[in-house]
Scaffold this motif. Structure first.
Motif, PDB file in Angstrom:
ATOM      1  N   TYR A   6      45.321  -7.559  46.218  1.00 47.59           N
ATOM      2  CA  TYR A   6      45.887  -6.687  45.993  1.00 47.59           C
ATOM      3  C   TYR A   6      45.974  -5.851  46.034  1.00 47.59           C
ATOM      4  O   TYR A   6      47.181  -4.918  46.085  1.00 47.59           O
ATOM      5  CB  TYR A   6      45.803  -6.864  44.028  1.00 47.59           C
ATOM      6  N   ILE A   9      47.459  -5.786  49.438  1.00 45.36           N
ATOM      7  CA  ILE A   9      48.364  -6.059  49.370  1.00 45.36           C
ATOM      8  C   ILE A   9      49.081  -5.462  49.432  1.00 45.36           C
ATOM      9  O   ILE A   9      51.158  -4.503  49.836  1.00 45.36           O
ATOM     10  CB  ILE A   9      48.785  -7.251  48.717  1.00 45.36           C
ATOM     11  N   ALA A 110      56.628 -10.347  47.614  1.00 43.35           N
ATOM     12  CA  ALA A 110      56.417 -11.232  48.798  1.00 43.35           C
ATOM     13  C   ALA A 110      57.100 -11.340  50.397  1.00 43.35           C
ATOM     14  O   ALA A 110      57.057 -11.439  51.136  1.00 43.35           O
ATOM     15  CB  ALA A 110      56.488 -12.321  47.820  1.00 43.35           C
ATOM     16  N   GLU A 111      58.484 -11.748  49.716  1.00 43.98           N
ATOM     17  CA  GLU A 111      60.282 -11.753  50.670  1.00 43.98           C
ATOM     18  C   GLU A 111      59.171 -10.325  51.362  1.00 43.98           C
ATOM     19  O   GLU A 111      59.979 -10.770  52.948  1.00 43.98           O
ATOM     20  CB  GLU A 111      61.051 -11.220  50.287  1.00 43.98           C
ATOM     21  N   ARG A 114      56.231 -10.522  53.717  1.00 44.95           N
ATOM     22  CA  ARG A 114      56.538 -11.992  55.120  1.00 44.95           C
ATOM     23  C   ARG A 114      57.248 -11.058  56.394  1.00 44.95           C
ATOM     24  O   ARG A 114      57.094 -12.039  57.074  1.00 44.95           O
ATOM     25  CB  ARG A 114      57.376 -13.034  54.460  1.00 44.95           C
ATOM     26  N   PHE A 120      50.510 -11.885  55.925  1.00 41.08           N
ATOM     27  CA  PHE A 120      50.808 -11.893  54.930  1.00 41.08           C
ATOM     28  C   PHE A 120      51.901 -12.749  55.067  1.00 41.08           C
ATOM     29  O   PHE A 120      52.477 -12.899  54.225  1.00 41.08           O
ATOM     30  CB  PHE A 120      51.762 -10.921  53.940  1.00 41.08           C
ATOM     31  N   LEU A 123      52.409 -15.119  52.007  1.00 36.69           N
ATOM     32  CA  LEU A 123      52.075 -14.536  50.625  1.00 36.69           C
ATOM     33  C   LEU A 123      53.362 -14.799  49.824  1.00 36.69           C
ATOM     34  O   LEU A 123      54.572 -14.815  49.699  1.00 36.69           O
ATOM     35  CB  LEU A 123      52.306 -12.848  50.766  1.00 36.69           C
ATOM     36  N   GLN A 124      52.547 -15.343  48.283  1.00 33.63           N
ATOM     37  CA  GLN A 124      53.916 -15.704  47.327  1.00 33.63           C
ATOM     38  C   GLN A 124      53.350 -15.108  45.714  1.00 33.63           C
ATOM     39  O   GLN A 124      52.275 -14.552  45.888  1.00 33.63           O
ATOM     40  CB  GLN A 124      53.808 -17.266  46.744  1.00 33.63           C
ATOM     41  N   VAL A 125      54.352 -14.199  45.763  1.00 31.72           N
ATOM     42  CA  VAL A 125      54.113 -12.814  44.631  1.00 31.72           C
ATOM     43  C   VAL A 125      54.954 -13.374  43.014  1.00 31.72           C
ATOM     44  O   VAL A 125      55.747 -13.478  43.145  1.00 31.72           O
ATOM     45  CB  VAL A 125      53.699 -11.407  44.986  1.00 31.72           C
ATOM     46  N   PRO A 155      51.015 -18.951  42.785  1.00 33.02           N
ATOM     47  CA  PRO A 155      50.692 -17.851  43.134  1.00 33.02           C
ATOM     48  C   PRO A 155      49.004 -17.173  42.465  1.00 33.02           C
ATOM     49  O   PRO A 155      49.469 -16.739  40.685  1.00 33.02           O
ATOM     50  CB  PRO A 155      51.229 -16.801  43.304  1.00 33.02           C
TER      51      PRO A 155
END
Length: 269
Positions: A6, A9, A110-111, A114, A120, A123-125, A155
């Motif tokens: 994290y 991220i 997340a979008e 990505r 990523f 990736l999902q958040v 997630p």
């Protein structure tokens, strides 16, 4: 799936130019125009806007109304602020009635990640709510439990033994969420200390709960009518007073201080 880093991220998210920190989620535009490093995380401002909304200005002196003019790339937005402490896998989010909610902030981040970083791409958040201990205590007051349900998000969660079969099914289905609904037989009761009820209690009191919603319905001792207790009624929160200017607009510095104090009161050092 390996556990997400994290810190990495949000460090990378902070480096994205603000004109690229914009996502479209469920027909809503979410932008992140302001990010500031804090001692142990990030203070972030999010704006939510509706591309299809028509804003009307009402003139109190004349009683007339008119549509406001915006540029083709402009929308009206309402600010929401939040603090993220990546090392603690936790966030404190300001509640603004017409602002972006936690359910949209995670998917928007997340979008954006990505769209900007190949590494990523999967990736999902999610910002799952943290539940007060009182939720478990209310469940324990039931003498008979007729129904229990839980919806969880994958997630950010380290799946426990309770969810080994479910997590396998979700992996095979490429799913991110799952729900279980269990009902007792006619005149019977669900096990208070096992099965789905115990799972709900365990997950809700986990250091990193990953419940989206859970509810338990039953009757208490010496009561005839059923009662339903819901996790969303026991989300950890605090009502505070923030400093504002003469127009009633809150100072972001005051919001940041209150959010910092709030999250520091319950995250583990």
């Amino acid at each position: 799936m390996p556990e997400a880093d994290y810190n990495d991220i949000f460090d990378q998210f902070n480096r994205i130019p603000k004109n690229q920190r914009i996502a479209r989620i469920y027909g809503t535009v979410i932008g992140f125009p302001f990010i500031e490093r804090t001692e142990n995380g990030y203070f972030i401002q999010a704006l939510e806007g509706d591309l299809d909304a028509i804003q009307v200005v009402f003139d109190l002196s004349t009683g007339e109304a008119k549509e406001s003019d915006l540029g083709s790339n402009e929308v009206y937005g309402q600010a929401t602020h939040f603090i993220v402490v990546p090392s603690a896998r936790s966030a404190a989010i300001e509640y603004v009635r017409s602002g972006a909610k936690a359910i949209l902030l995670g998917p928007a981040i997340a979008e954006i990640m990505r769209n900007n970083f190949e590494e990523f791409s999967d990736l999902q958040v999610e910002f799952a709510p943290k539940i007060q201990r009182a939720f478990e205590e209310e469940i324990d007051l039931f003498e008979r439990i007729r129904m229990a349900s839980i919806r969880v998000t994958r997630p950010n969660a380290s799946w426990t033994d309770h969810y080994s079969d479910l997590s396998d099914l979700m992996d095979q289905s490429d799913g991110d969420k799952a729900s279980i609904d269990v009902r007792a037989g006619r005149g019977g009761s669900l096990n208070k200390n096992g099965g789905i009820v115990q799972v709900i209690k365990d997950v809700s009191t986990d250091e990193f709960p990953y419940i989206e919603e859970a509810s338990v319905t039953g009757t208490r001792q010496d009561e005839v009518s059923e009662t339903t207790v819901r996790s969303k009624s026991h989300v950890i929160h605090s009502r505070v007073v923030v400093d504002a200017d003469d127009t009633g607009t809150a100072y972001s510095t005051s919001i940041r201080r209150k959010l910092s104090e709030f999250i520091s009161s319950w995250i583990r050092a």
